[in-house]
Design an enzyme around this catalytic site. Structure first.
Site, PDB file in Angstrom:
ATOM      1  N   GLU A   1      -7.217   0.620  -4.238  1.00  0.00           N
ATOM      2  CA  GLU A   1      -7.160   0.503  -2.779  1.00  0.00           C
ATOM      3  C   GLU A   1      -8.460  -0.032  -2.163  1.00  0.00           C
ATOM      4  OE1 GLU A   1      -5.850   4.430  -1.683  1.00  0.00           O
ATOM      5  OE2 GLU A   1      -3.874   4.075  -2.537  1.00  0.00           O
TER       6      GLU A   1
ATOM      7  N   LYS B   1       2.823  11.461  -3.502  1.00  0.00           N
ATOM      8  CA  LYS B   1       1.778  10.793  -4.290  1.00  0.00           C
ATOM      9  C   LYS B   1       0.766  11.797  -4.838  1.00  0.00           C
ATOM     10  CE  LYS B   1      -1.470   6.985  -3.518  1.00  0.00           C
ATOM     11  NZ  LYS B   1      -1.934   6.113  -2.443  1.00  0.00           N
TER      12      LYS B   1
ATOM     13  N   ASP C   1     -12.926   5.380   1.978  1.00  0.00           N
ATOM     14  CA  ASP C   1     -11.485   5.526   2.197  1.00  0.00           C
ATOM     15  C   ASP C   1     -11.101   7.004   2.191  1.00  0.00           C
ATOM     16  OD1 ASP C   1      -8.741   5.633   2.071  1.00  0.00           O
ATOM     17  OD2 ASP C   1      -8.537   4.260   0.390  1.00  0.00           O
TER      18      ASP C   1
ATOM     19  N   ASP D   1       0.888  -1.166   0.000  1.00  0.00           N
ATOM     20  CA  ASP D   1       0.000   0.000   0.000  1.00  0.00           C
ATOM     21  C   ASP D   1       0.924   1.214   0.000  1.00  0.00           C
ATOM     22  OD1 ASP D   1      -1.640   2.117   0.584  1.00  0.00           O
ATOM     23  OD2 ASP D   1      -2.167   1.440   2.605  1.00  0.00           O
TER      24      ASP D   1
END
Ligand code: AMP
Length: 515
Positions: A170, A70, A192, A8
């Site tokens: 994810e 990211k 999420d 992850d």
């Protein structure tokens, strides 16, 4: 059996895990931490720190410490997101041929290099743990990552010799970790909310299959925004007290963000939190913030999450009463107001059990084992995912025709016929976009290539079949074919970051064939 890591690669933190015989091990650093900050620091002596050690020096080395990389990977320098990130980071973000690079001292680093350094760190931890080399991984990305961002993530893996067997969304990994399914089928929502992104997915899990019904989200909504709100409040308080705006100083700005994050996390446990601002104000100064104020400030963000949840339910043709489970992922779901809002919206308490910070890494590892040896994996499942954004082709007049609609199950392949827009045109410029706007401007350019020359004919007589294919990693390939001659060209959108559009004559764009 070769080990395949589940990684992850998060905006704020990363997790690396290994699943063997159905048992998942989350790999810790030498201090025993199982959650590794996604931070990289370049020290003046040329050495590089990654993970907790890099993050710990952020306040001392704001210009040399890369966090939240990211948020920038696969993005264009001119985008709104890059402008926002520049405001919040101590390191220098520069234009790299339309893309983004980071300038630390005299060196320029690509975003792929930063991700690669984090991946190498995670792989090394795993190798130390296993005792031999590891060459394969499954890496997760937000469901809303576009093709550029997925390609950049894959390239980062390749840079450190990791073969990325699959890029998994994810939320899909999170659902996998809970092992829903069995005899009865379940419909679950994965909510999420991390540091930088929000994703929601609606999935159906039954015996033998895990099907993503719909997915949605926002690649620029997360806990960093909440930190920014608190940091601004603190800066205003300092300015009122001292007459000086601390945001003018990049070290003080980062210090404020770090304090804001600390306060935010404490407010998940306590009703109010007192902060010492003396080091920023330059004079003794204390202030406190309370949970009620914080919750009121972030309400618009929470509301936006719920709007996106409703959209995902509508697109998956699922009524909220049909949801059997809600999985929370990401550190920001620890905020009590977020949990309350999710409970109210889905009319049920979210599932507890696996830590929200670990759930994606655990799922990625389980998925990796499932991929490698479906017969021994505990959850032998076929994964049916969807593409999060529509894929489009630009046509004359600034329009953008959808060829594959968002939320289409992948892998998939669709073709459409196009033609020339003027007499004797012998080539067309194929500009491929991702997004939901019928106008070219409102979408993200993935890449472009010129198809031709083909035999000249009158306007509208040439028939060009354009096929878009998306593979199971969400990666895109485009094929153009002149139906008269059979001449074809494959334009892989494997171009990495799309460059500025080549100055094509507008009339070289294809025209849509009326259906
Ligand atoms: P992730 O991207 O999933 O690693 O989530 C990181 C985000 O979660 C960051 O914005 C953190 O500040 C935030 N976070 C972590 N723990 C808490 C907490 N206890 N309360 C509120 N936010 C948190």
């Amino acid at each position: 059996m070769r080990p395949v890591l589940g990684i992850d690669l998060g905006t704020s933190n990363s997790v690396v895990a290994l699943c063997q015989g159905g048992k998942v091990t989350i790999i810790a650093d030498e201090e025993g931490n199982r959650i590794h900050p996604s931070a990289v620091a370049f020290l003046p002596d040329g050495s590089v720190l990654v993970g907790a050690k890099a993050r710990a020096g952020l306040a001392q080395r704001p210009e040399q410490t890369i966090i939240s990389a990211k948020r920038l990977i696969g993005r264009r320098h001119a985008s709104r997101e890059v402008a926002q990130t520049k405001q919040r980071m101590g390191y220098r973000i520069v234009d790299d041929q339309g893309g983004v690079a980071l300038k630390i001292g005299g060196d320029v680093h690509t975003l792929e290099t930063i991700s690669a350094l984090i991946l190498r760190y995670l792989r090394d931890l795993a190798e130390n743990f296993i005792g031999h080399s590891v060459r394969h991984a499954v890496i997760t990305v937000p469901a809303y990552f576009d093709d550029n961002q997925r390609q950049a993530t894959r390239r980062a893996g390749q840079m450190v010799g990791l073969e990325v067997l699959r890029i998994v969304n994810e939320p899909t990994a999170a659902a996998f970790s809970y092992g829903y399914g069995g005899k009865r089928s379940h419909r679950i929502a994965v909510f999420d909310l991390g540091g930088g992104t929000f994703d929601v997915s609606v999935l159906e899990l039954g015996e033998g299959a895990l099907e993503v019904l719909s997915t949605g989200g926002d690649t620029f909504l997360g806990g960093d925004d909440f930190d920014g709100l608190i940091a601004n409040q603190l800066a205003q308080a300092v300015e009122q007290y001292t007459g000086r705006d601390p945001r003018q100083d990049s070290a003080a700005k980062l210090c404020l963000l770090a304090l804001a994050e600390q306060a935010k996390c404490q407010l998940s446990e306590e009703e109010s939190f007192e902060l010492d601002l003396s080091s920023i104000a330059g004079v003794p100064m204390k202030t406190s913030i309370d949970r009620a104020n914080f919750e009121a400030a972030i309400k618009p963000y929470i509301d936006r999450c719920l709007t996106l949840c409703q959209k995902a339910l509508d697109e998956g043709l699922v009524h909220v009463s049909e949801i059997d489970g809600v999985v929370l992922v990401g550190g920001s779901t620890r905020i009590p107001a977020v949990r309350r809002a999710v409970t109210r919206f889905f009319r049920r308490r979210p599932d507890e059990g696996i830590d929200a910070d670990l759930v994606v890494g655990v799922g990625a590892a389980m998925y990796a084992e499932n991929l490698e040896s479906p017969s021994t994996a505990t959850s032998k499942r076929v994964l049916l995912d969807v593409t999060p954004m529509s894929l489009r082709l630009a046509t004359v007049g600034g329009f953008c025709e959808a060829i594959i609609d968002h939320n289409s199950p992948i892998p998939t392949e669709r073709s459409r016929l196009f033609t020339t827009a003027r007499d004797h045109q012998d080539r067309v410029s194929l500009r491929i976009y991702q997004g939901e706007d019928d106008q070219e401007d409102g979408n993200t350019l993935l890449g472009e290539f010129v198809f031709g020359p083909f035999s000249k004919a009158l306007r509208g007589e040439v028939q060009i079949s354009v096929t878009f294919a998306i593979d199971s990693d969400g990666l895109v390939q485009v094929t153009a074919r002149d139906l008269a001659s059979g001449q074809a060209a494959v334009g892989c959108v494997n171009l990495g970051l799309a460059q500025e559009p080549v100055q094509q004559k507008q009339e070289d764009l294809p025209a849509a064939v009326k259906r």
